[in-house]
Design a protein around this motif. Structure first.
Motif, PDB file in Angstrom:
ATOM      1  N   SER A   1      -5.210  56.382   4.950  1.00 35.80           N
ATOM      2  CA  SER A   1      -5.907  57.312   5.834  1.00 35.80           C
ATOM      3  C   SER A   1      -7.029  56.579   6.562  1.00 35.80           C
ATOM      4  O   SER A   1      -7.311  55.408   6.281  1.00 35.80           O
ATOM      5  CB  SER A   1      -6.491  58.486   5.030  1.00 35.80           C
ATOM      6  OG  SER A   1      -7.452  57.997   4.095  1.00 35.80           O
ATOM      7  N   ARG A   2      -7.639  57.274   7.510  1.00 31.62           N
ATOM      8  CA  ARG A   2      -8.779  56.691   8.208  1.00 31.62           C
ATOM      9  C   ARG A   2      -9.871  57.734   8.400  1.00 31.62           C
ATOM     10  O   ARG A   2      -9.622  58.952   8.337  1.00 31.62           O
ATOM     11  CB  ARG A   2      -8.362  56.120   9.552  1.00 31.62           C
ATOM     12  CG  ARG A   2      -8.106  57.120  10.665  1.00 31.62           C
ATOM     13  CD  ARG A   2      -7.856  56.429  11.992  1.00 31.62           C
ATOM     14  NE  ARG A   2      -7.692  57.368  13.105  1.00 31.62           N
ATOM     15  CZ  ARG A   2      -8.683  57.812  13.858  1.00 31.62           C
ATOM     16  NH1 ARG A   2      -9.932  57.419  13.614  1.00 31.62           N
ATOM     17  NH2 ARG A   2      -8.455  58.650  14.852  1.00 31.62           N
TER      18      ARG A   2
ATOM     19  N   SER B   1      -3.681  51.317  -2.256  1.00 37.46           N
ATOM     20  CA  SER B   1      -2.795  50.144  -2.305  1.00 37.46           C
ATOM     21  C   SER B   1      -3.080  49.189  -1.144  1.00 37.46           C
ATOM     22  O   SER B   1      -2.162  48.557  -0.622  1.00 37.46           O
ATOM     23  CB  SER B   1      -1.332  50.592  -2.263  1.00 37.46           C
ATOM     24  OG  SER B   1      -1.023  51.509  -3.292  1.00 37.46           O
ATOM     25  N   ALA B   2      -4.332  49.087  -0.748  1.00 34.80           N
ATOM     26  CA  ALA B   2      -4.685  48.277   0.424  1.00 34.80           C
ATOM     27  C   ALA B   2      -4.200  46.842   0.294  1.00 34.80           C
ATOM     28  O   ALA B   2      -3.647  46.264   1.239  1.00 34.80           O
ATOM     29  CB  ALA B   2      -6.195  48.314   0.644  1.00 34.80           C
ATOM     30  N   GLY B   3      -4.404  46.251  -0.882  1.00 29.32           N
ATOM     31  CA  GLY B   3      -3.980  44.866  -1.086  1.00 29.32           C
ATOM     32  C   GLY B   3      -2.478  44.697  -0.973  1.00 29.32           C
ATOM     33  O   GLY B   3      -1.996  43.736  -0.361  1.00 29.32           O
ATOM     34  N   ASP B   4      -1.723  45.639  -1.533  1.00 27.86           N
ATOM     35  CA  ASP B   4      -0.258  45.577  -1.455  1.00 27.86           C
ATOM     36  C   ASP B   4       0.223  45.755  -0.015  1.00 27.86           C
ATOM     37  O   ASP B   4       1.176  45.092   0.426  1.00 27.86           O
ATOM     38  CB  ASP B   4       0.361  46.657  -2.345  1.00 27.86           C
ATOM     39  CG  ASP B   4       0.110  46.407  -3.825  1.00 27.86           C
ATOM     40  OD1 ASP B   4      -0.108  45.238  -4.200  1.00 27.86           O
ATOM     41  OD2 ASP B   4       0.118  47.381  -4.598  1.00 27.86           O
ATOM     42  N   LEU B   5      -0.432  46.646   0.718  1.00 32.16           N
ATOM     43  CA  LEU B   5      -0.064  46.853   2.118  1.00 32.16           C
ATOM     44  C   LEU B   5      -0.327  45.591   2.937  1.00 32.16           C
ATOM     45  O   LEU B   5       0.477  45.214   3.802  1.00 32.16           O
ATOM     46  CB  LEU B   5      -0.833  48.032   2.702  1.00 32.16           C
ATOM     47  CG  LEU B   5      -0.464  49.417   2.178  1.00 32.16           C
ATOM     48  CD1 LEU B   5      -1.379  50.478   2.766  1.00 32.16           C
ATOM     49  CD2 LEU B   5       0.998  49.747   2.477  1.00 32.16           C
ATOM     50  N   GLN B   6      -1.445  44.947   2.652  1.00 32.98           N
ATOM     51  CA  GLN B   6      -1.752  43.704   3.361  1.00 32.98           C
ATOM     52  C   GLN B   6      -0.665  42.661   3.124  1.00 32.98           C
ATOM     53  O   GLN B   6      -0.199  41.999   4.058  1.00 32.98           O
ATOM     54  CB  GLN B   6      -3.103  43.148   2.917  1.00 32.98           C
ATOM     55  CG  GLN B   6      -3.445  41.813   3.570  1.00 32.98           C
ATOM     56  CD  GLN B   6      -4.534  41.052   2.845  1.00 32.98           C
ATOM     57  OE1 GLN B   6      -5.230  41.607   1.994  1.00 32.98           O
ATOM     58  NE2 GLN B   6      -4.684  39.775   3.157  1.00 32.98           N
TER      59      GLN B   6
ATOM     60  N   THR C   1      -3.347  40.896   8.464  1.00 27.02           N
ATOM     61  CA  THR C   1      -4.524  41.757   8.337  1.00 27.02           C
ATOM     62  C   THR C   1      -5.310  41.223   7.151  1.00 27.02           C
ATOM     63  O   THR C   1      -5.048  40.125   6.670  1.00 27.02           O
ATOM     64  CB  THR C   1      -4.105  43.219   8.090  1.00 27.02           C
ATOM     65  OG1 THR C   1      -3.323  43.281   6.874  1.00 27.02           O
ATOM     66  CG2 THR C   1      -3.278  43.757   9.249  1.00 27.02           C
ATOM     67  N   ASP C   2      -6.271  41.974   6.687  1.00 24.63           N
ATOM     68  CA  ASP C   2      -6.857  41.631   5.397  1.00 24.63           C
ATOM     69  C   ASP C   2      -7.364  42.902   4.735  1.00 24.63           C
ATOM     70  O   ASP C   2      -7.358  43.989   5.337  1.00 24.63           O
ATOM     71  CB  ASP C   2      -7.947  40.554   5.514  1.00 24.63           C
ATOM     72  CG  ASP C   2      -9.297  41.087   5.926  1.00 24.63           C
ATOM     73  OD1 ASP C   2      -9.371  42.225   6.428  1.00 24.63           O
ATOM     74  OD2 ASP C   2     -10.290  40.367   5.758  1.00 24.63           O
ATOM     75  N   SER C   3      -7.760  42.800   3.487  1.00 24.07           N
ATOM     76  CA  SER C   3      -8.214  43.969   2.745  1.00 24.07           C
ATOM     77  C   SER C   3      -9.433  43.616   1.912  1.00 24.07           C
ATOM     78  O   SER C   3      -9.610  42.469   1.489  1.00 24.07           O
ATOM     79  CB  SER C   3      -7.100  44.499   1.829  1.00 24.07           C
ATOM     80  OG  SER C   3      -6.717  43.512   0.880  1.00 24.07           O
ATOM     81  N   ARG C   4     -10.267  44.613   1.714  1.00 25.44           N
ATOM     82  CA  ARG C   4     -11.443  44.511   0.852  1.00 25.44           C
ATOM     83  C   ARG C   4     -11.446  45.740  -0.042  1.00 25.44           C
ATOM     84  O   ARG C   4     -11.720  46.845   0.424  1.00 25.44           O
ATOM     85  CB  ARG C   4     -12.727  44.457   1.676  1.00 25.44           C
ATOM     86  CG  ARG C   4     -12.812  43.300   2.663  1.00 25.44           C
ATOM     87  CD  ARG C   4     -13.025  41.971   1.951  1.00 25.44           C
ATOM     88  NE  ARG C   4     -13.183  40.882   2.914  1.00 25.44           N
ATOM     89  CZ  ARG C   4     -13.374  39.615   2.569  1.00 25.44           C
ATOM     90  NH1 ARG C   4     -13.428  39.292   1.291  1.00 25.44           N
ATOM     91  NH2 ARG C   4     -13.500  38.675   3.489  1.00 25.44           N
ATOM     92  N   GLY C   5     -11.096  45.568  -1.306  1.00 31.01           N
ATOM     93  CA  GLY C   5     -11.035  46.701  -2.204  1.00 31.01           C
ATOM     94  C   GLY C   5     -10.003  47.708  -1.726  1.00 31.01           C
ATOM     95  O   GLY C   5      -8.824  47.383  -1.548  1.00 31.01           O
ATOM     96  N   SER C   6     -10.444  48.919  -1.465  1.00 30.43           N
ATOM     97  CA  SER C   6      -9.524  49.973  -1.031  1.00 30.43           C
ATOM     98  C   SER C   6      -9.427  50.071   0.486  1.00 30.43           C
ATOM     99  O   SER C   6      -8.858  51.039   1.009  1.00 30.43           O
ATOM    100  CB  SER C   6      -9.983  51.326  -1.596  1.00 30.43           C
ATOM    101  OG  SER C   6     -11.277  51.652  -1.121  1.00 30.43           O
TER     102      SER C   6
END
Length: 397
Positions: A329-330, A349-354, A364-369
């Motif tokens: 979501s945003r 699942s931010a890391g998995d999506l990245q 892209t990248d992710s930080r935590g959620s």
């Protein structure tokens, strides 16, 4: 002159200048972390090698001239023509010199937020273990963040350290002028991290009411300068401070105190907070890129226009996907004008999506959620649309 329409087109007008990074062939949406360098950056590195090969140890005359030109570029970005700037390889070493100069013994209290970048998060946590009181103000609600930080300032507070743009969510922090007034009234140092603002959000110190503040930032992200090009902007009263962590470059031009010959002498200006021997090639690269920005008309105001268009397009494309909110979501409450240079999506699942996006060619990248989509002016609208469409495919499995 570069125009917004020329950047939106499939044959983005800037892309040919980034051929070495192959920006036209790749979906590089990690620009808030590491933007591509224009091809002319390589010219800067070649010039550094040529000067070293020709002049050997005499190369420092040319290198110091590059450092001065780099400082001038940072002054222009901050609309701060007479400001003093110390340079460093990263913001951490600059923050350390700052912390070593303030009165932590007599005022062992630092106020910050719960949303600061790792440079501060880790270092302040370690200082806390050594007895320094660290007050972390919750980020939300962001509209009142600066006001709530100001309320924590007391007689034991040595410094306040905050960001202008939050690195996880891309949200701009309003009210910094009020915070600066409170700090000035209490003789408390204010450090503002502008790293995630420069290159996507105009940052005039005068307009923001921050002329008496310290500002840290650098060129690794939106400014495309690459590593090794960070700065600490010094307020006027910094000339009264004596950092404990000090390199021998900080004595260049220093005159020994005739009244206190037993004390270590410091240079004036930004060199007061200088370190020691460094790799000057980063400054050569950075200066050449700064010139490229000027040649292409990539002013802070124009780059803000481009960034707002691109972030807005990514947000619209995401909304059009209609993905389940419990998956990703945003924030739809914060207006576009209060967002920095990237679109931050929230997902358990931010890391998995990245990782899945990367496997499909979208960086892209992710930080935590938080999953972060970071556009750049050398990307076309079609590339941004393709990147977000890929997220839809990833979620759909």
């Amino acid at each position: 002159m570069t125009t917004l329409d020329s950047l939106r087109a499939d044959d983005n007008a800037l892309a040919p200048h980034y051929s070495r990074f192959r920006v036209a062939d790749r979906l590089l949406l990690s620009a808030h972390s590491h933007q591509a360098w224009p091809d002319v950056a390589e010219e800067g590195l070649a010039d550094a090698f040529a000067d070293a090969a020709r002049d050997v140890d005499e190369k420092w005359t040319a290198a110091f001239a590059k450092a001065d030109e780099l400082r001038a570029g940072f002054r222009a970005l901050l609309s701060d023509p007479h400001g003093e700037y110390a340079l460093g390889a990263n913001t951490h070493e600059l923050v350390i010199r700052f912390l070593s100069a303030i009165e932590l013994r007599s005022r062992p209290r630092l106020v910050t937020t719960g949303g600061e970048f790792h440079t501060l998060r880790r270092q302040l946590a370690r200082l806390e273990e050594e007895g320094v009181e660290v007050v972390r103000v919750p980020v939300d609600p962001v509209p009142t963040l600066a006001e709530r930080v100001a309320a924590e300032v007391d007689g034991n507070t040595a410094a306040v350290l905050v960001s202008a743009v939050l690195f996880e969510t891309s949200r701009l922090v309003p009210g910094l002028a009020h915070l600066a007034d409170v700090c000035r009234a209490g003789n408390v140092e204010l450090v503002v991290d502008a790293y995630h603002a420069l290159g996507v959000v105009p940052f005039s110190l005068h307009d923001l009411g921050l002329t008496n503040a310290w500002v840290v930032g650098g060129g690794y992200k939106y400014l495309q300068l690459g590593e090794g090009n960070c700065f600490l902007r010094l307020p006027a009263h910094a000339q009264e401070l004596r950092p404990v962590v000090t390199g021998w470059y900080a004595e260049f031009g220093a005159l020994a105190d005739r009244q206190r010959p037993d004390r270590v002498a410091y240079a004036t200006g930004g060199d007061r907070f200088a370190g020691a021997t460094y790799d000057p090639s980063s400054h050569y690269r950075g200066v050449r890129v700064q010139r490229f920005f000027a040649e292409q008309g990539l002013t802070p105001e124009f780059l803000r226009t481009v960034s707002q268009h691109q972030v807005g397009l990514l947000a619209q494309c995401f909304d059009d996907l209609g993905l389940p909110a419990d998956v990703v979501s945003r924030d739809r409450e914060t207006p576009l004008g209060m967002i920095g240079g990237f679109l931050s999506l929230r997902s358990p699942s931010a890391g998995d999506l990245q990782i899945a996006l990367g496997e499909r060619g979208v960086r892209t990248d992710s930080r935590g959620s938080y999953l972060r989509f970071g556009p750049a002016p050398y990307l076309s609208d079609a590339q941004l649309e393709a990147a977000m469409a890929t997220l839809g495919k990833v979620v759909a499995g």
